[in-house]
Design an enzyme around this catalytic site. Structure first.
Site, PDB file in Angstrom:
ATOM      1  N   GLU A  69       0.848  -1.196   0.000  1.00  0.00           N
ATOM      2  CA  GLU A  69       0.000   0.000   0.000  1.00  0.00           C
ATOM      3  C   GLU A  69       0.880   1.242   0.000  1.00  0.00           C
ATOM      4  OE1 GLU A  69      -2.517   2.559  -0.476  1.00  0.00           O
ATOM      5  OE2 GLU A  69      -3.489   0.607  -0.161  1.00  0.00           O
ATOM      6  N   ASP A 118      -7.660   0.969  -8.301  1.00  0.00           N
ATOM      7  CA  ASP A 118      -7.951   2.217  -9.000  1.00  0.00           C
ATOM      8  C   ASP A 118      -8.356   1.891 -10.446  1.00  0.00           C
ATOM      9  OD1 ASP A 118      -7.875   4.713 -10.316  1.00  0.00           O
ATOM     10  OD2 ASP A 118      -6.267   5.433  -9.030  1.00  0.00           O
ATOM     11  N   ASP A 154     -16.109  -2.900  -7.731  1.00  0.00           N
ATOM     12  CA  ASP A 154     -17.469  -2.404  -7.882  1.00  0.00           C
ATOM     13  C   ASP A 154     -17.638  -1.708  -9.236  1.00  0.00           C
ATOM     14  OD1 ASP A 154     -15.674  -0.307  -6.906  1.00  0.00           O
ATOM     15  OD2 ASP A 154     -17.462   0.971  -7.009  1.00  0.00           O
ATOM     16  N   GLU A 193     -13.070  -2.922   3.548  1.00  0.00           N
ATOM     17  CA  GLU A 193     -13.871  -1.822   4.058  1.00  0.00           C
ATOM     18  C   GLU A 193     -14.758  -1.221   2.962  1.00  0.00           C
ATOM     19  OE1 GLU A 193     -10.194  -1.951   6.697  1.00  0.00           O
ATOM     20  OE2 GLU A 193     -10.602  -2.108   4.554  1.00  0.00           O
TER      21      GLU A 193
END
Length: 212
Positions: A69, A118, A154, A193
């Site tokens: 990350e 992304d 998503d 999350e």
């Protein structure tokens, strides 16, 4: 999304040094030595606040997990989760990935997870997407026989792009769903999350697992 700045971030991150691998390229081919065992090593690229990788590490104590990350303020939350549960089988790399082969040797990993990456929506940025064909082949190179690449998003456009890249690279799909939480794969799914937030709004989650 713009990340909130955290005061004294460097010192706060330093407090979790036991979870950090500061020079990942120096450990290429030696990741099992970091964990002090011969358990298989799995990688998540873009771990965010760490819910997925820490829950995976708790669920599978016989596996090792590496999470990458680049956002320091975000990964601090992942450190806090790992520390609170005293998780011994997870390590973090605070960098952005250009070529994952710089960090891992051929066949060194058992699998790669790409969660809510992304989307880089502009066409001219397609090569930056983590599921661009060339990148998929790079992951395959560092994954051992029998391993896999798992992707969740998503973003409908990114998922369609990913399926196209998989086909172009002649890769085999092992599992796939346009609505993961309503699928046969839901029971084994560990959420992030972001995923929890999307699911509460009724947004479908796209999922694909391919053979490496």
């Amino acid at each position: 999304m713009r990340q909130r700045k955290i005061k004294d971030i460097d010192n706060k991150l330093a407090a979790y040094g036991a979870f950090t691998v500061p020079i990942p390229a120096a450990n290429k081919g030696k990741w099992q030595e970091i964990f002090g065992n011969h358990n298989p090593v799995y990688l998540e690229i873009g771990c965010g606040k760490g819910q997925f990788i820490t829950e995976m590490a708790k669920k599978y104590p016989d596996r090792n997990f590496v999470a990458i990350e680049g956002h320091q303020s975000v990964v601090l939350r992942a450190f806090e989760k790992a520390d609170a549960d005293q998780i011994a089988n997870v390590r973090f790399v605070l960098e952005y990935v250009k070529d994952i082969r710089e960090f891992f040797a051929d066949g060194e990993l058992a699998g790669v997870y790409l969660n809510f990456s992304d989307p880089w929506p502009k066409d001219r940025h397609a090569k930056r997407r983590l599921t661009y064909g060339k990148r998929l082949q790079q992951y395959r190179q560092i994954i051992c026989a029998g391993g896999s690449i798992c992707f969740k998003t998503d973003n409908e456009g990114l998922f369609t792009f990913t399926l196209e890249q998989i086909e172009e690279e002649n890769l085999e799909i092992l599992e796939m769903s346009r609505d993961l939480h309503a699928s046969e794969f839901a029971a084994e799914n560990i959420t992030t999350e972001y995923e929890d937030k999307f699911a509460k709004t009724g947004k479908n989650i796209n999922y694909v697992k391919i053979r490496a």
